[in-house]
Write a protein that holds these residues in place. Structure first.
Motif, short mmCIF file in Angstrom:
data_model
loop_
_atom_site.label_atom_id
_atom_site.label_comp_id
_atom_site.label_asym_id
_atom_site.label_seq_id
_atom_site.Cartn_x
_atom_site.Cartn_y
_atom_site.Cartn_z
N CYS A 81 -8.48 3.11 -3.32
CA CYS A 81 -7.69 4.29 -2.14
C CYS A 81 -8.85 4.62 -0.81
CB CYS A 81 -7.28 4.78 -2.24
SG CYS A 81 -8.01 6.89 -2.95
N MET B 166 -3.12 3.93 -1.04
CA MET B 166 -3.75 3.33 -2.17
C MET B 166 -3.54 1.56 -2.07
SD MET B 166 -2.43 4.23 -5.75
CE MET B 166 -3.45 2.88 -7.54
N TYR C 87 4.07 1.56 -1.14
CA TYR C 87 5.02 1.58 -2.23
C TYR C 87 3.88 1.61 -3.32
CZ TYR C 87 7.56 0.57 -6.39
OH TYR C 87 8.50 0.55 -7.58
N ARG C 88 2.53 1.44 -3.16
CA ARG C 88 1.23 1.64 -4.24
C ARG C 88 1.38 3.16 -4.27
NH1 ARG C 88 -1.27 -2.41 -7.10
NH2 ARG C 88 -0.67 -3.74 -6.19
N THR C 89 1.19 4.18 -2.80
CA THR C 89 1.48 5.12 -2.92
C THR C 89 2.25 6.56 -3.44
OG1 THR C 89 -0.76 5.01 -1.23
CG2 THR C 89 0.20 6.78 -1.27
N ARG C 90 3.17 5.71 -3.07
CA ARG C 90 4.75 6.49 -3.52
C ARG C 90 4.81 6.74 -4.78
NH1 ARG C 90 9.28 6.48 -4.72
NH2 ARG C 90 9.38 4.11 -4.85
N ILE C 91 4.77 5.65 -4.89
CA ILE C 91 4.67 6.21 -6.83
C ILE C 91 3.81 6.01 -7.58
CG2 ILE C 91 6.28 4.04 -6.69
CD1 ILE C 91 3.95 1.94 -8.31
N THR C 92 2.77 6.73 -6.82
CA THR C 92 1.32 6.90 -7.57
C THR C 92 1.36 8.52 -7.37
OG1 THR C 92 0.06 5.23 -7.73
CG2 THR C 92 -1.56 6.98 -8.38
N TRP C 93 1.36 8.83 -5.78
CA TRP C 93 0.84 9.90 -5.72
C TRP C 93 2.15 11.01 -5.39
CZ3 TRP C 93 -2.92 7.91 -2.71
CH2 TRP C 93 -4.57 7.88 -3.71
N VAL D 157 -4.74 -1.52 -7.51
CA VAL D 157 -5.02 -0.21 -8.48
C VAL D 157 -6.06 0.68 -8.69
CG1 VAL D 157 -4.59 0.28 -10.83
CG2 VAL D 157 -2.83 -1.47 -9.73
N THR D 158 -7.30 -0.33 -8.24
CA THR D 158 -8.37 0.45 -8.50
C THR D 158 -9.13 1.01 -7.05
OG1 THR D 158 -9.39 -1.04 -7.66
CG2 THR D 158 -9.16 -0.64 -10.22
N SER E 212 0.80 -0.84 0.11
CA SER E 212 -0.19 -0.16 -0.06
C SER E 212 0.73 1.00 0.09
CB SER E 212 -1.17 0.20 1.12
OG SER E 212 -1.69 -0.87 1.29
#
Length: 173
Positions: A55, A49, A35-41, A52-53, A33
């Motif tokens: 948050c 996050m 990692y996904r958040t950091r690379i996305t935002w 992928v779909t 979660s």
């Protein structure tokens, strides 16, 4: 999933795998979660996050925690979630931001978390041996990645950040 990544896990009996994965799933989920958040935002603050779909607004549990969840002690559950989030945001997130891990380092961190047995009791010698071999494989893959793919002559800082992240995940979950 884990057996496909590390076929030697199949050497463990079902009970050993279940215990190992039960201890791992929360760490996996939290690191994924963040990692996904950091690379996305680019930052990790209040919104996390989950996939992928989806948050979540971690400051508004009422938006994603059903009214019927938590039972009679719902306020205690929310208090525990607040405490866990605070520890994660104070401890793990600064290390993750400083480390700026790549996708390959993220996968290595997930594998290294799988190999941690600190919070398990009665771990068999067989399990320890399998995990030790997986850990050695991950370290070798990281060395190859640092030397060959990103051409670092001294990767001690990157590896140190990755291991600090791993340790903070172990401590905070």
């Amino acid at each position: 999933f884990a057996e496909r990544a590390f076929p030697t896990l199949a050497e463990l009996n079902e009970e050993e795998r279940d215990v190992l994965l039960a201890a791992y799933i929360m760490k996996f989920y939290m690191l994924d979660s963040f990692y996904r958040t950091r690379i996305t935002w680019g930052e990790i603050r209040r919104f996390i996050m989950w996939s992928v779909t989806s948050c979540a607004d971690m400051g508004r549990y009422d938006l994603w925690l059903g009214e019927d969840q938590g039972g009679e002690d719902r306020e205690t559950l929310i208090s525990c979630l607040d405490s866990l989030l605070k520890v994660q945001l104070d401890l793990v997130v600064p290390i993750m931001i400083r480390a700026q891990i790549t996708i390959k380092e993220f996968h290595a961190a997930l594998a290294l978390l799988l190999c941690e047995t600190d919070d398990l009791t009665d771990v068999s010698d067989k399990t320890l041996s399998v995990l030790s071999n997986i850990r050695a494989e991950v370290y070798q893959d990281l060395a190859d990645y640092y030397n060959d793919e990103i051409e670092l002559s001294d990767f001690s800082t990157r590896l140190g950040h990755l291991l600090s992240l791993n340790h903070s995940m172990r401590v905070s979950t």
